[in-house]
Design a protein around this motif. Structure first.
Motif, short mmCIF file in Angstrom:
data_model
loop_
_atom_site.label_atom_id
_atom_site.label_comp_id
_atom_site.label_asym_id
_atom_site.label_seq_id
_atom_site.Cartn_x
_atom_site.Cartn_y
_atom_site.Cartn_z
N THR A 19 19.58 16.90 5.63
CA THR A 19 19.22 17.89 4.60
C THR A 19 20.31 18.95 4.43
O THR A 19 20.43 19.54 3.36
CB THR A 19 17.86 18.57 4.88
OG1 THR A 19 17.82 19.01 6.23
CG2 THR A 19 16.72 17.61 4.62
N GLN A 56 10.48 27.69 10.14
CA GLN A 56 9.43 27.17 11.02
C GLN A 56 9.99 25.90 11.59
O GLN A 56 10.08 24.89 10.91
CB GLN A 56 8.21 26.77 10.18
CG GLN A 56 7.21 27.85 9.96
CD GLN A 56 6.14 27.28 9.05
OE1 GLN A 56 6.22 27.44 7.84
NE2 GLN A 56 5.16 26.59 9.60
N ARG A 103 12.01 25.43 1.92
CA ARG A 103 12.67 24.13 1.80
C ARG A 103 12.24 23.20 2.92
O ARG A 103 12.09 23.62 4.06
CB ARG A 103 14.18 24.31 1.85
CG ARG A 103 14.73 25.35 0.89
CD ARG A 103 16.22 25.55 1.12
NE ARG A 103 16.92 24.27 1.09
CZ ARG A 103 17.79 23.87 2.02
NH1 ARG A 103 18.10 24.65 3.02
NH2 ARG A 103 18.35 22.68 1.93
N GLU A 104 12.07 21.91 2.58
CA GLU A 104 11.80 20.91 3.60
C GLU A 104 13.13 20.46 4.18
O GLU A 104 13.93 19.82 3.50
CB GLU A 104 11.05 19.72 2.98
CG GLU A 104 9.69 20.11 2.46
CD GLU A 104 8.72 18.94 2.36
OE1 GLU A 104 9.13 17.78 2.61
OE2 GLU A 104 7.55 19.19 2.04
N VAL A 105 13.39 20.84 5.44
CA VAL A 105 14.66 20.48 6.08
C VAL A 105 14.38 19.61 7.30
O VAL A 105 13.24 19.49 7.73
CB VAL A 105 15.49 21.73 6.45
CG1 VAL A 105 15.91 22.48 5.18
CG2 VAL A 105 14.72 22.66 7.37
N ASP A 106 15.47 19.03 7.86
CA ASP A 106 15.29 18.07 8.95
C ASP A 106 14.48 18.62 10.12
O ASP A 106 13.70 17.91 10.72
CB ASP A 106 16.66 17.59 9.44
CG ASP A 106 17.31 16.65 8.44
OD1 ASP A 106 16.58 16.06 7.62
OD2 ASP A 106 18.55 16.49 8.47
N GLY A 107 14.69 19.91 10.44
CA GLY A 107 14.01 20.46 11.61
C GLY A 107 12.64 21.05 11.32
O GLY A 107 11.96 21.51 12.22
N GLY A 108 12.21 21.09 10.07
CA GLY A 108 10.93 21.70 9.72
C GLY A 108 10.99 22.33 8.35
O GLY A 108 11.26 21.66 7.36
N LEU A 109 10.73 23.64 8.28
CA LEU A 109 10.76 24.34 7.01
C LEU A 109 11.68 25.56 7.12
O LEU A 109 11.78 26.18 8.18
CB LEU A 109 9.35 24.83 6.62
CG LEU A 109 8.31 23.76 6.35
CD1 LEU A 109 6.92 24.38 6.22
CD2 LEU A 109 8.65 22.97 5.08
N MET A 110 12.34 25.89 6.02
CA MET A 110 13.24 27.03 6.00
C MET A 110 13.03 27.78 4.69
O MET A 110 12.97 27.16 3.63
CB MET A 110 14.68 26.50 6.06
CG MET A 110 15.74 27.56 5.97
SD MET A 110 17.32 26.74 5.71
CE MET A 110 18.42 27.97 6.36
#
Lengths: 313, 249
Positions: A93, A182, B157-164
């Motif tokens: 991402t 998160q 945002r939906e990112v690789d580690g979760g949400l940002m």
């Protein structure tokens, strides 16, 4: 030729995906430099310098890059990348966010998500959720390319001795700022690089039932994934989604539990070495790609699997 | 504020994709086409912003052949106010699409531009970011929540580690991920009303953009298929096969 690889990391450790991108750079051929852009990311730079085949590590250590904001990273990479024939990053991402911005700033096309290198300007990439494989030739003088890490075996993490150079280019576009994150905290292996992945689908019925998969995953040292249906239903968080628009995985062993096998899910896991499907519907499309299929109620089969694994592991 | 939404006509996501026998591409003859699913989410988000009183006008734009007007009409039926069709039969790659959209942005001056994060045909995931770069806007990619707050927009945002979550200055570009919203269906009266909504047609030349693809597709092949394996009778047999035959545990 000279290739700039943008490292993927979290400011403390280098992600294995970077080693796969270096492998893709090796397949193109030429000198390979790695850019580590972040904040307090010295340890990452040291790790990158030890990777096989890396000539030089550039470190841009500044608060502007601490949260990998696409606007700032893109300006940095576009400036440093002008002297290279290729700019490569992992198609995670972060890479997907800043790399097209780099390409546009340089007025060049981007080749997304390559799985093979044919030559210095020709690359192979899946389209239509992996239902077709395209061979694409890029005409621009600088090739901006994102790499699907599962397409390339990572280079060795140790054994190299690249020089490390500080870069004092600070780009703060002032367009965006970090608010919060998160993060899914987990001791389990990262889904994208785990040797074994066990995933649950709509058949899991709720989030609590994923604990059954966790117990099996603990025995196997496996990462845990999910289908879109399970994520949409709120059973588990989005970062667990495997599929066309989620994570692409290619572990040694993929165990699909209660997953019917929509084409979009298959796009994310069908390069796994061995696929196991457990589903009570024997007509489920997942069985068409599974090496071993078990037609069974998962609520009986998964606890049994845990018991049987305890006997043999 | 004005919101610009870009939509793309693509193969319907339920259609089984077949590669042409001569390996020049995917067979699109007599295949059902539809709005790219991520673009539907983009339209829905704009409509919700209007329903909340945050947006007051939604302009929808599409680039492609004449038939792309069907997707513009769909967006109008879902609640967009006005359509722009940039008509071309040529293959438009992401960078050119971004340049065309930049020209529209300069004319329309929207506060927010919403696009799907990727189209399900080329799977590139580029156009939104390229548009943001060319217009000098901030970008909130892979959005699962969009909250406009005065002159800023907060994008989760939906990112690789979760949400940002990021805060962007307006105007800004947002690209949608799957869980931003669940698009509604157009009602019949709204489909009828959409036929009367204004739709401007222009060419890439009208916008001063030359279509000059930088990427050439040399061939398109079907993926190496996976063979279905064997069914096992029970869990004990499965574990035995994994340990002794596949040797993966």
């Amino acid at each position: 030729m000279s290739i700039l690889v943008i490292a993927e990391h979290d400011n403390s450790s280098l992600k294995q995906a970077t080693l796969s991108v270096v492998a893709a750079a090796k397949a193109i051929g030429g000198d390979i430099d790695v850019l580590v852009a972040g904040e307090n990311c010295g340890a990452v730079a040291e790790a990158a310098a030890k990777a096989d085949s890396v000539a030089k590590v550039l470190v841009a250590d500044n608060a502007a890059y601490g949260h990998f904001l696409g606007e700032n990273l893109a300006e940095l990479v576009a400036e440093l990348g002008k002297g290279y024939s290729h700019i490569l990053a992992a198609a995670g991402t972060t890479g997907k966010d800043f790399m097209p911005r780099v390409a546009a700033l340089l007025d060049v096309a981007q080749v997304s998500d390559i799985i093979r290198v044919e030559s210095e300007d020709t690359f192979v990439r899946p389209i239509y959720a992996g239902n077709a494989i395209a061979t694409v030739k890029a005409a621009d003088s600088i090739k901006v390319v994102t790499v699907r890490p599962t397409g390339f075996d990572p280079v060795a993490a140790e054994g190299g001795s690249a020089s490390v150079e500080q870069v004092d280019v600070v780009k703060d576009a002032g367009l965006s700022s970090f608010v919060s994150e998160q993060k899914a905290e987990s001791d389990r292996p990262d889904l994208a690089s785990a040797d074994i992945v066990i995933s649950g689908g709509r058949g899991m019925q709720n989030g609590d039932n994923f604990k059954m998969l966790e117990q099996v995953a603990d025995l196997l040292g496996a990462g845990i994934g999910a289908s879109r249906a399970a994520v949409d239903a709120g059973f588990v968080p989005n970062d667990m989604q495997v599929g066309q628009t989620g994570k692409i995985v290619a572990p040694q062993l993929y165990i699909a539990v209660g997953i019917s096998g929509a084409i979009q899910h298959l796009a994310g896991m069908s390069d796994s070495k061995v696929i196991v499907a457990i589903n009570k519907d024997e007509e489920a499309p997942i069985f068409q790609v599974a090496d071993y299929g078990l037609v069974a109620d998962l609520f009986e089969a998964v606890p049994q699997l845990e018991e049987e694994l305890k006997k043999v592991l | 504020m004005k919101v610009l939404v870009a939509v793309k006509r693509v193969i319907d996501y339920n259609v089984k994709v077949r590669v042409k026998p001569d390996n020049t591409g995917v067979d699109l003859a007599n295949v059902k086409m539809a709005m790219n699913p991520f673009c539907e989410i983009a339209v829905e988000e704009a409509v919700r912003l209007k329903e909340k009183g945050v947006a007051n006008e939604i302009v929808v734009v599409s680039i492609g052949p004449k038939a792309s007007q069907e997707q513009i009409r769909t967006a109008l039926a879902l609640g967009a106010d006005r359509g722009i069709h940039i008509e071309t039969d040529e293959e438009v790659q992401s960078l050119e699409a971004a340049k065309l959209l930049k020209a529209v942005v300069e004319k329309e001056e929207p506060k927010l531009v919403i696009l799907g994060k990727q189209s399900i045909d080329s799977d590139n995931n580029q156009t939104g970011q390229m548009l943001a770069a060319l217009t000098g806007m901030g970008q909130g990619t892979f959005a699962s929540e969009v909250v406009v707050d005065g002159e800023k927009v907060n994008v989760t945002r939906e990112v690789d580690g979760g949400l940002m979550t990021l805060s962007l200055n307006l105007p800004a570009v947002v690209t949608t991920d799957l869980r931003l919203n669940e698009p509604r269906y157009a009602s019949l009266p709204n489909i009828m009303k959409a036929k009367k909504k204004p739709l401007d047609t222009m060419s890439p030349a009208d916008l001063g953009v030359e279509i000059a693809p930088r990427l050439t597709t040399l061939k398109v092949e079907a993926p190496a298929g996976r063979q279905a394996g064997v069914k096992v009778a029970d869990v004990a047999e499965l574990v035995d096969k994994l340990k002794n035959e596949a040797k993966v545990i």
